[in-house]
Design a protein around this motif. Structure first.
Motif, PDB file in Angstrom:
ATOM      1  N   ALA A 160       0.829  -1.200   0.000  1.00 24.63           N
ATOM      2  CA  ALA A 160       0.000   0.000   0.000  1.00 24.63           C
ATOM      3  C   ALA A 160       0.868   1.257   0.000  1.00 24.63           C
ATOM      4  O   ALA A 160       1.780   1.378   0.838  1.00 24.63           O
ATOM      5  CB  ALA A 160      -0.916   0.000   1.217  1.00 24.63           C
ATOM      6  N   PRO A 161       0.603   2.197  -0.913  1.00 23.24           N
ATOM      7  CA  PRO A 161       1.393   3.437  -0.948  1.00 23.24           C
ATOM      8  C   PRO A 161       1.436   4.171   0.387  1.00 23.24           C
ATOM      9  O   PRO A 161       2.436   4.837   0.696  1.00 23.24           O
ATOM     10  CB  PRO A 161       0.685   4.267  -2.026  1.00 23.24           C
ATOM     11  N   ALA A 162       0.376   4.039   1.190  1.00 27.37           N
ATOM     12  CA  ALA A 162       0.361   4.727   2.478  1.00 27.37           C
ATOM     13  C   ALA A 162       1.457   4.226   3.414  1.00 27.37           C
ATOM     14  O   ALA A 162       1.864   4.932   4.344  1.00 27.37           O
ATOM     15  CB  ALA A 162      -1.003   4.549   3.148  1.00 27.37           C
ATOM     16  N   THR A 163       1.954   3.018   3.163  1.00 26.01           N
ATOM     17  CA  THR A 163       3.012   2.452   4.008  1.00 26.01           C
ATOM     18  C   THR A 163       4.412   2.827   3.528  1.00 26.01           C
ATOM     19  O   THR A 163       5.394   2.583   4.236  1.00 26.01           O
ATOM     20  CB  THR A 163       2.914   0.913   4.056  1.00 26.01           C
ATOM     21  N   HIS A 164       4.504   3.392   2.347  1.00 29.12           N
ATOM     22  CA  HIS A 164       5.823   3.608   1.744  1.00 29.12           C
ATOM     23  C   HIS A 164       6.710   4.604   2.502  1.00 29.12           C
ATOM     24  O   HIS A 164       7.926   4.370   2.591  1.00 29.12           O
ATOM     25  CB  HIS A 164       5.663   4.025   0.282  1.00 29.12           C
TER      26      HIS A 164
END
Length: 253
Positions: free
Chosen positions: A160-164
């Motif tokens: 998930a991009p939010a975790t990047h």
């Protein structure tokens, strides 16, 4: 050019502001088509090579089959050839060493080498992957070929991009360790946020490879972010397959 000269040339093509663009191929015909268009180097994609021959990705295609394809590509084009080596088709240092020797003797001058545990969960520990890279570098030295190791981390791909943002420190630790072990480039497929790419590019001691997927759409954008290498992964194969289906459908139109 000799294989050594090709390897040196391939390394020289990785430049900030003028990145090497690799529209990944899966066979000799694709390699020749791109070389006829003037590309300075070609690179295979593991997903595409496997799918083109009826296999799943993740080292399902036998290495001996991969080697035959690589040999045909290298015999067909005169430019440097890089191979998606996945995890080296090996779990032990001895097997990795032997497989590296085989891929070099097939004609490759570069490899992608990923830190995902094949058929397992998660990524190799940093120290483990660094040691695996040292094994590859040692064999390349024995073979007398300055093999270009594109060290791929799968921290970002499929997550998930939010975790990047929270993965950037781990990524930079991996980059430093992989470079110290002998890698030449750091590949961060799945990372597309400009601010996060900038952090990697600014801190990395090696050139950075981006994959053209998701929000990362144009070469100009990726070039401006400071990448030295841009690749397309399975994209070209998926497009070719879609074009084939469309052409067949149009026969009945």
């Amino acid at each position: 050019m000799s294989q050594t000269e090709k390897a040196i040339r391939f390394a020289e093509l990785h430049r900030k502001g003028d990145p090497l663009v690799l529209y990944n191929i899966w066979d000799a015909a694709g390699a020749k088509a791109l070389v006829d268009e003037g590309v300075p180097a070609v690179a295979t994609g593991s997903w595409a090579m496997a799918a083109a021959h009826g296999y799943e990705d993740g080292e399902s295609i036998p290495l001996d089959f991969v080697l035959r394809i690589v040999e045909r590509i290298c015999a067909t084009v005169a430019v440097p050839v890089s191979v998606d080596f996945e995890g080296g088709y090996a779990t032990t240092p001895a097997a990795l060493a032997e497989n590296t020797r085989k891929i070099i003797r097939a004609g490759a001058v570069g490899i992608n080498f990923e830190d995902r545990v094949v058929n397992g969960a998660g990524l190799h520990a940093i120290s483990t992957q660094a040691e695996r890279i040292r094994t590859i570098r040692a064999i390349a030295d024995e073979e007398g070929v300055p093999l270009f190791i594109n060290a791929r981390t799968d921290l970002f791909l499929g997550t998930a991009p939010a975790t990047h943002p929270g993965k950037i420190p781990d990524a930079l630790q991996r980059q430093a360790a992989y470079a110290e072990a002998g890698a030449n480039c750091f590949f961060v497929p799945g990372l597309t946020a400009p601010d996060l790419i900038a952090q990697i590019v600014e801190s990395a001691t090696d050139p950075v490879n981006l994959m053209m997927i998701g929000d990362l759409r144009t070469l100009d954008t990726a070039t401006a972010l400071g990448a030295s290498r841009l690749s397309y992964g399975a994209g070209p194969f998926l497009q070719a397959r879609a074009d084939l289906k469309k052409a067949h459908a149009n026969l009945r139109a």
